[in-house]
Design an enzyme around this catalytic site. Structure first.
Site, mmCIF file in Angstrom:
data_model
loop_
_atom_site.group_PDB
_atom_site.id
_atom_site.type_symbol
_atom_site.label_atom_id
_atom_site.label_comp_id
_atom_site.label_asym_id
_atom_site.label_seq_id
_atom_site.Cartn_x
_atom_site.Cartn_y
_atom_site.Cartn_z
ATOM 1 N N PRO A 100 0.786 -1.241 0.000
ATOM 2 C CA PRO A 100 0.000 0.000 0.000
ATOM 3 C C PRO A 100 0.814 1.286 0.000
ATOM 4 O O PRO A 100 0.270 2.349 0.316
ATOM 5 C CB PRO A 100 -0.809 -0.122 1.295
ATOM 6 C CG PRO A 100 0.096 -0.869 2.209
ATOM 7 C CD PRO A 100 0.884 -1.823 1.345
ATOM 8 N N CYS A 101 2.090 1.240 -0.359
ATOM 9 C CA CYS A 101 2.924 2.445 -0.257
ATOM 10 C C CYS A 101 2.450 3.559 -1.190
ATOM 11 O O CYS A 101 2.673 4.743 -0.913
ATOM 12 C CB CYS A 101 4.381 2.101 -0.538
ATOM 13 S SG CYS A 101 4.655 1.312 -2.141
ATOM 14 N N LYS A 102 1.807 3.218 -2.311
ATOM 15 C CA LYS A 102 1.351 4.223 -3.270
ATOM 16 C C LYS A 102 -0.165 4.407 -3.262
ATOM 17 O O LYS A 102 -0.700 5.179 -4.057
ATOM 18 C CB LYS A 102 1.798 3.837 -4.684
ATOM 19 C CG LYS A 102 3.307 3.715 -4.862
ATOM 20 C CD LYS A 102 4.000 5.055 -4.706
ATOM 21 C CE LYS A 102 5.492 4.927 -4.951
ATOM 22 N NZ LYS A 102 6.199 6.223 -4.793
#
Length: 368
Positions: free
Chosen positions: A275-277
């Site tokens: 989910p970093c982006k």
């Protein structure tokens, strides 16, 4: 190394503060309360999604005990992601087709996959058709010479045959014969259960469909939802990591999609989209959708307020000062529009995830 990295992520997630202020429009992040509200909306509108509590020892205290994560089971995956890949190879070449009429005007069309040969007979590939010989007058007369309208019993067409002359199926023994096309019945083993080894492997035109269990959890560090995938083949055998990556876009396989431990289970390993982006992508998508929602709400409010004058005069027929205050108040309300609600967050989120796993039908909200 991977185990150490997972331990580091677990400690980082534990020490991260819980988001308290709503920032889904400004930054694309949501609070745990907003995640639950969006999950309630998703499960209400689309009952294929349900809440699960998971392992009690892995429960997050910032989420309700009965609403730890969302899950939908048996999501079909009809083909591999590589079948959607578009390359510059000869078989994927394009060519321009021009269809002109008698006046000289031409319609131009683009034919895709021009170098790919057809393998089955169809309207575009009719195959080879043998020439049918024409019959001249003499040939037709000779062909019709032996045609008779009388039956073998001597009765001509139009006469009703005697019912006694019609053979009975039981007398002729027609029911005693065995049809060669009849499938051999499978005899179950003890307990009335058919073993998987007795079932033939699907081939030919039979489509072998993979299915996935899709889970949505809340990531406290990134403050966004997180998707998890657990795949099965047509025999409900769990897929290997390499098989799962066949259903993921080549731009994300082994990069943003990895195999990790599921946070609400002690033993389960599943594929996850990192989910970093998510926050930055969701922020852009929400900004575009929110602009359209605001325009629709302003148009609806403008249409509903076209003829309020008569009702206003009847109700507020006296007191000009009050009428002015109401007018100023109405103008202020028209400027403040709610826009997109946080309830729709997961609906938009699934449409974003569908671009990462294009062959897995995770987005059940297409008609919404």
């Amino acid at each position: 190394m991977h185990a150490i990295q997972q331990q580091y992520w677990a400690v980082r997630d534990y020490l991260s503060p819980v988001l308290k202020e709503s920032k889904f429009k400004e930054h694309g992040r949501i609070t745990p309360e907003e995640f639950v509200a969006a999950g309630d909306f998703l499960s209400y509108k689309f009952p294929v999604w349900t809440w699960e509590k998971g392992d009690a020892s892995k429960a997050r205290d910032y989420l309700p005990a009965e609403k730890q994560y969302l899950v939908t089971r048996g999501v079909p995956c009809l083909r591999r992601a590589t079948s959607l890949a578009y390359t510059d190879a000869d078989e994927d070449a394009e060519r321009l087709l021009s269809f002109g009429d008698s006046l000289g005007a031409a319609d131009e069309w683009v034919e895709t996959h021009a170098g790919r040969g057809a393998t089955v007979d169809s309207a575009a590939n009719p195959g080879e058709i043998d020439d049918i010989p024409d019959l001249d007058g003499d040939g037709l007369a000779s062909a019709m010479a032996d045609v008779s309208i009388a039956s073998e019993t001597g009765a001509t067409v139009g006469e009703t045959p005697d019912l006694d002359d019609i053979p009975d199926m039981e007398e002729e023994g027609l029911e005693d014969g065995e049809d060669e096309a009849t499938a051999v019945p499978v005899v179950p083993r003890s307990g009335g259960i058919i073993d998987a080894s007795q079932v033939g492997v699907a081939n030919g035109n039979l489509l072998q469909v993979r299915t996935y269990d899709v889970m949505i959890t809340y990531d406290k560090y990134y403050q966004t939802p997180r998707i998890w995938l657990l795949g099965y083949d047509e025999n409900r055998t769990p897929l290997t990591p390499s098989q799962i990556f066949q259903d993921v876009s080549a731009d994300h396989a082994l990069k943003t999609v990895t195999i990790e431990a599921f946070p609400h289970s002690s033993t389960l390993q599943a594929a996850s989209v990192h989910p970093c982006k998510h926050a930055s992508v969701m922020k852009k998508v929400i900004e575009r959708m929110n602009a359209g929602v605001v325009e629709e709400q302003l148009a609806a409010r403008k249409n509903s307020g076209k003829h309020p004058e008569k009702e206003g005069k009847k109700k507020w027929g006296f007191g000009r000062k009050g009428g002015k205050e109401e007018g100023v108040k109405g103008a202020g309300e028209e400027e403040e529009v709610e826009g997109m609600r946080v309830d729709f967050y997961l609906v938009v989120f699934l449409k974003f995830i569908a671009s990462i796993v294009p062959t897995i039908e995770v987005d059940s909200t297409t008609a919404f």
